[in-house]
Design a protein around this motif. Structure first.
Motif, PDB file in Angstrom:
ATOM      1  N   UNK A  99       0.829  -1.212   0.000  1.00 13.58           N
ATOM      2  CA  UNK A  99       0.000   0.000   0.000  1.00 13.58           C
ATOM      3  C   UNK A  99       0.858   1.255   0.000  1.00 13.58           C
ATOM      4  N   UNK A 100       2.043   1.165  -0.600  1.00 13.22           N
ATOM      5  CA  UNK A 100       2.937   2.320  -0.617  1.00 13.22           C
ATOM      6  C   UNK A 100       2.221   3.541  -1.200  1.00 13.22           C
ATOM      7  N   UNK A 101       2.519   4.698  -0.632  1.00 11.68           N
ATOM      8  CA  UNK A 101       1.829   5.954  -0.984  1.00 11.68           C
ATOM      9  C   UNK A 101       0.340   5.890  -0.670  1.00 11.68           C
ATOM     10  N   UNK A 102      -0.057   4.936   0.173  1.00  7.45           N
ATOM     11  CA  UNK A 102      -1.466   4.745   0.535  1.00  7.45           C
ATOM     12  C   UNK A 102      -2.328   4.527  -0.705  1.00  7.45           C
ATOM     13  N   UNK A 103      -1.842   3.644  -1.556  1.00  3.74           N
ATOM     14  CA  UNK A 103      -2.625   3.225  -2.712  1.00  3.74           C
ATOM     15  C   UNK A 103      -3.258   1.866  -2.432  1.00  3.74           C
ATOM     16  N   UNK A 104      -4.539   1.700  -2.725  1.00  7.85           N
ATOM     17  CA  UNK A 104      -5.180   0.391  -2.549  1.00  7.85           C
ATOM     18  C   UNK A 104      -4.595  -0.637  -3.504  1.00  7.85           C
ATOM     19  N   UNK A 105      -4.533  -1.888  -3.052  1.00  6.61           N
ATOM     20  CA  UNK A 105      -4.034  -2.957  -3.919  1.00  6.61           C
ATOM     21  C   UNK A 105      -5.111  -3.359  -4.931  1.00  6.61           C
ATOM     22  N   UNK A 106      -4.675  -3.822  -6.124  1.00  6.73           N
ATOM     23  CA  UNK A 106      -5.631  -4.127  -7.194  1.00  6.73           C
ATOM     24  C   UNK A 106      -6.487  -5.349  -6.895  1.00  6.73           C
ATOM     25  N   UNK A 107      -7.523  -5.491  -7.700  1.00  2.29           N
ATOM     26  CA  UNK A 107      -8.361  -6.690  -7.676  1.00  2.29           C
ATOM     27  C   UNK A 107      -7.670  -7.810  -8.446  1.00  2.29           C
ATOM     28  N   UNK A 108      -8.162  -9.036  -8.227  1.00  2.00           N
ATOM     29  CA  UNK A 108      -7.675 -10.210  -8.956  1.00  2.00           C
ATOM     30  C   UNK A 108      -8.859 -10.890  -9.615  1.00  2.00           C
ATOM     31  N   UNK A 109      -8.697 -11.219 -10.895  1.00  2.00           N
ATOM     32  CA  UNK A 109      -9.755 -11.865 -11.676  1.00  2.00           C
ATOM     33  C   UNK A 109      -9.218 -13.166 -12.253  1.00  2.00           C
ATOM     34  N   UNK A 110     -10.007 -14.225 -12.149  1.00  2.58           N
ATOM     35  CA  UNK A 110      -9.708 -15.494 -12.809  1.00  2.58           C
ATOM     36  C   UNK A 110     -10.575 -15.604 -14.049  1.00  2.58           C
ATOM     37  N   UNK A 111      -9.972 -16.066 -15.153  1.00  2.00           N
ATOM     38  CA  UNK A 111     -10.713 -16.251 -16.396  1.00  2.00           C
ATOM     39  C   UNK A 111     -10.509 -17.684 -16.868  1.00  2.00           C
ATOM     40  N   UNK A 112     -11.614 -18.340 -17.208  1.00  2.55           N
ATOM     41  CA  UNK A 112     -11.536 -19.715 -17.693  1.00  2.55           C
ATOM     42  C   UNK A 112     -12.730 -19.987 -18.582  1.00  2.55           C
ATOM     43  N   UNK A 113     -12.461 -20.593 -19.730  1.00  6.42           N
ATOM     44  CA  UNK A 113     -13.526 -20.951 -20.680  1.00  6.42           C
ATOM     45  C   UNK A 113     -14.410 -19.751 -21.038  1.00  6.42           C
ATOM     46  N   UNK A 114     -13.774 -18.599 -21.226  1.00  6.98           N
ATOM     47  CA  UNK A 114     -14.511 -17.412 -21.648  1.00  6.98           C
ATOM     48  C   UNK A 114     -15.312 -16.730 -20.564  1.00  6.98           C
ATOM     49  N   UNK A 115     -15.122 -17.134 -19.311  1.00  5.57           N
ATOM     50  CA  UNK A 115     -15.865 -16.531 -18.209  1.00  5.57           C
ATOM     51  C   UNK A 115     -14.898 -15.939 -17.193  1.00  5.57           C
ATOM     52  N   UNK A 116     -15.183 -14.713 -16.780  1.00  3.55           N
ATOM     53  CA  UNK A 116     -14.336 -14.000 -15.827  1.00  3.55           C
ATOM     54  C   UNK A 116     -15.015 -13.945 -14.469  1.00  3.55           C
ATOM     55  N   UNK A 117     -14.215 -14.144 -13.428  1.00  7.02           N
ATOM     56  CA  UNK A 117     -14.760 -14.122 -12.069  1.00  7.02           C
ATOM     57  C   UNK A 117     -13.823 -13.355 -11.150  1.00  7.02           C
ATOM     58  N   UNK A 118     -14.363 -12.420 -10.404  1.00  5.59           N
ATOM     59  CA  UNK A 118     -13.598 -11.677  -9.412  1.00  5.59           C
ATOM     60  C   UNK A 118     -13.307 -12.596  -8.229  1.00  5.59           C
ATOM     61  N   UNK A 119     -12.012 -12.760  -7.870  1.00 11.16           N
ATOM     62  CA  UNK A 119     -11.661 -13.637  -6.753  1.00 11.16           C
ATOM     63  C   UNK A 119     -10.989 -12.886  -5.605  1.00 11.16           C
ATOM     64  N   UNK A 120     -10.520 -11.670  -5.858  1.00 11.90           N
ATOM     65  CA  UNK A 120     -10.052 -10.782  -4.795  1.00 11.90           C
ATOM     66  C   UNK A 120     -10.572  -9.392  -5.120  1.00 11.90           C
ATOM     67  N   UNK A 121     -11.321  -8.819  -4.209  1.00 13.47           N
ATOM     68  CA  UNK A 121     -11.887  -7.503  -4.473  1.00 13.47           C
ATOM     69  C   UNK A 121     -10.814  -6.420  -4.380  1.00 13.47           C
ATOM     70  N   UNK A 122     -11.033  -5.344  -5.122  1.00  9.84           N
ATOM     71  CA  UNK A 122     -10.113  -4.212  -5.064  1.00  9.84           C
ATOM     72  C   UNK A 122     -10.211  -3.545  -3.694  1.00  9.84           C
ATOM     73  N   UNK A 123      -9.076  -3.222  -3.124  1.00 10.20           N
ATOM     74  CA  UNK A 123      -9.101  -2.504  -1.854  1.00 10.20           C
ATOM     75  C   UNK A 123      -9.654  -1.098  -2.062  1.00 10.20           C
ATOM     76  N   UNK A 124     -10.222  -0.563  -1.024  1.00 14.21           N
ATOM     77  CA  UNK A 124     -10.761   0.794  -1.047  1.00 14.21           C
ATOM     78  C   UNK A 124      -9.938   1.689  -0.126  1.00 14.21           C
ATOM     79  N   UNK A 125     -10.199   2.983  -0.210  1.00 11.78           N
ATOM     80  CA  UNK A 125      -9.526   3.901   0.707  1.00 11.78           C
ATOM     81  C   UNK A 125      -9.873   3.570   2.157  1.00 11.78           C
ATOM     82  N   UNK A 126     -11.100   3.117   2.378  1.00 14.12           N
ATOM     83  CA  UNK A 126     -11.498   2.742   3.738  1.00 14.12           C
ATOM     84  C   UNK A 126     -10.678   1.557   4.245  1.00 14.12           C
ATOM     85  N   UNK A 127     -10.314   0.622   3.335  1.00 17.05           N
ATOM     86  CA  UNK A 127      -9.474  -0.505   3.742  1.00 17.05           C
ATOM     87  C   UNK A 127      -8.106  -0.038   4.226  1.00 17.05           C
TER      88      UNK A 127
END
Length: 448
Positions: A393-421
């Motif tokens: 979280x250097x410079x107080x930046x939220x960490x990115x989200x993580x998405x898994x993609x398989x067989x043409x379908x995308x799924x969020x598996x780690x949500x993006x951090x927010x400023x509140x986090x």
């Protein structure tokens, strides 16, 4: 660099256009092609099965550890190794079978070892005598045994970055062979009713391109095990040669297919087997980067640009060293393209830089790209290992989200951090009220 495109010429990941992923989930974004992860795990397993050798493919989860990743590893019948209580906790949350977990680390705490024992972790890879003392203390009043491997420093240095070398004698990892530490550890464990010695482990480094190091460490470990058999009557069940199989980050990298390292290890093992008068043990490997690295992509959006006559332009994106510290830490190199023009000829060479307040926040120092404009989506390849794991979280930046993609379908598996986090663990500070100065006594006054 190999990649897939759709009928519009856009780069696709797991059958979904990268630019569409950026629009749906925003940037910066980590994206994983799960089909590629499954394919590599199966390729490793196939080599062992074709050779008819007992084995375990143990995913080195420090490369990328999330609940969803442990679930994928479980579905493929892989083992995993963890290096902290946090990774173990995540594996538990994924309902990963604890019998297929190995616990690494050169300074496991008493709390972490307690957690591992309570969880029923299958194998603890013992790194030093301090750890043996802790295990003695924790297991002293228990019934039953804990399976362990002895990690040794084999005195073999891999041809890689100095920070990635772990097998040399001058290392923080493992019992030293030359001084007799490893022999003493084996003798002590074999005499302990609470510990069951399965065998030996070594790891010579990371991002290795040559098989010679693995052939040498296999020979050395077999020699050590043969000595233990002669000295102690020990018959090993496991020979763990670690991981570190290299991948290609740029066109200059020319690694072997990861499974080729396994073939070299098995060939060495079989060539030495005639000299042993005990059965060959199961062979364990610990690939991490080679499983998730090529399957991972980092997506960014172009922002500002700086042009100075006679100098290479600076093109800035909305991520950087907070989501990929490896270029700053290891001088790691990567390849990038534009999501919607992956096959376009380069129009210029640029510094692809991040948004962090550091001059060293450079993702790719010399990136050949088409002419970019603000809003373009940039895709950086092969970021699946040690990007998310080492994010900050250097410079107080939220960490990115993580998405898994398989067989043409995308799924969020780690949500993006927010400023509140970013502030959820912060506490307000209440300054103490000012106390009056103590009253002056006659005695203190008299000394002045």
């Amino acid at each position: 660099m190999d990649f897939a495109t759709n009928h519009e010429g856009q780069l696709t990941i797991g059958g979904v256009a990268a630019s569409q992923l950026a629009r749906t989930f925003q940037t910066p974004l980590y994206v994983y092609d799960i089909g590629a992860i499954r394919q590599q795990i199966r390729a490793f397993k196939r080599v062992f099965e074709e050779a008819d050798v007992s084995y375990a493919v143990s995913y080195a989860s420090k490369a990328f550890a999330t609940i969803a990743m442990y679930e994928v590893a479980k579905s493929e019948g892989a083992h995993v190794d963890v290096v902290s209580g946090g990774e173990l906790y995540t594996a538990q949350a994924a309902d990963f079978p604890m019998a297929a977990v190995s616990f690494h680390g050169n300074n496991k705490s008493k709390a972490e070892l307690t957690q591992a024992l309570d969880a029923g972790v299958g194998t603890i890879i013992v790194d030093n005598f301090h750890e043996l003392d802790l295990l003695d203390d924790l297991l002293g009043d228990t019934v039953g045994q804990q399976d362990v491997l002895i990690r040794v420093a084999p005195g073999i240095s891999a041809h890689t970055h100095a920070y990635d070398q772990t097998g040399q004698t001058d290392s923080k990892f493992g019992f030293d062979l030359a001084s007799g530490q490893a022999d003493e550890a084996a003798k002590r464990i074999l005499a302990d009713d609470h510990l069951n010695l399965l065998g030996i482990h070594a790891h010579i480094g990371s991002q290795i391109f040559e098989v010679a190091g693995f052939e040498a460490v296999t020979q050395k470990l077999l020699h050590v095990l043969n000595n233990w058999h002669q000295q102690f009557g020990f018959i090993p069940k496991v020979l763990n040669v670690g991981g570190g199989f290299g991948i290609a980050y740029t066109k200059q990298d020319d690694p072997l297919p990861p499974e080729a390292f396994v073939k070299a290890i098995l060939a060495t093992l079989k060539s030495q087997s005639q000299t042993l008068n005990w059965p060959l043990p199961a062979i364990w490997i610990e690939p991490g980067r080679s499983i998730v690295g090529p399957a991972g992509y980092s997506l960014y959006t172009v922002g500002s640009r700086k042009d100075v006559p006679g100098l290479r332009p600076y093109v800035a994106v909305d991520g950087g060293m907070g989501d990929n510290i490896r270029p700053a830490l290891y001088q790691a190199t990567y390849t990038a393209v534009l999501a919607d023009q992956p096959n376009a000829a380069p129009a210029e060479h640029v510094h692809l830089v991040g948004k962090y307040c550091e001059s060293g926040d450079i993702l790719i120092d010399d990136a050949p790209l088409p002419t970019t404009t603000s809003g373009d989506v940039v895709v950086v390849f092969d970021t699946g290992a040690y990007g998310y794991s080492m994010a900050s979280n250097y410079n107080r930046n939220p960490r990115p989200a993580v998405v898994f993609v398989e067989n043409g379908q995308a799924q969020l598996v780690v949500t993006r951090e927010t400023d509140a986090d970013l502030i959820k663990n912060d506490l307000h500070y209440a300054a103490p009220t000012e106390q009056p100065a103590p009253a002056q006594t006659d005695a203190t006054a008299a000394t002045k």
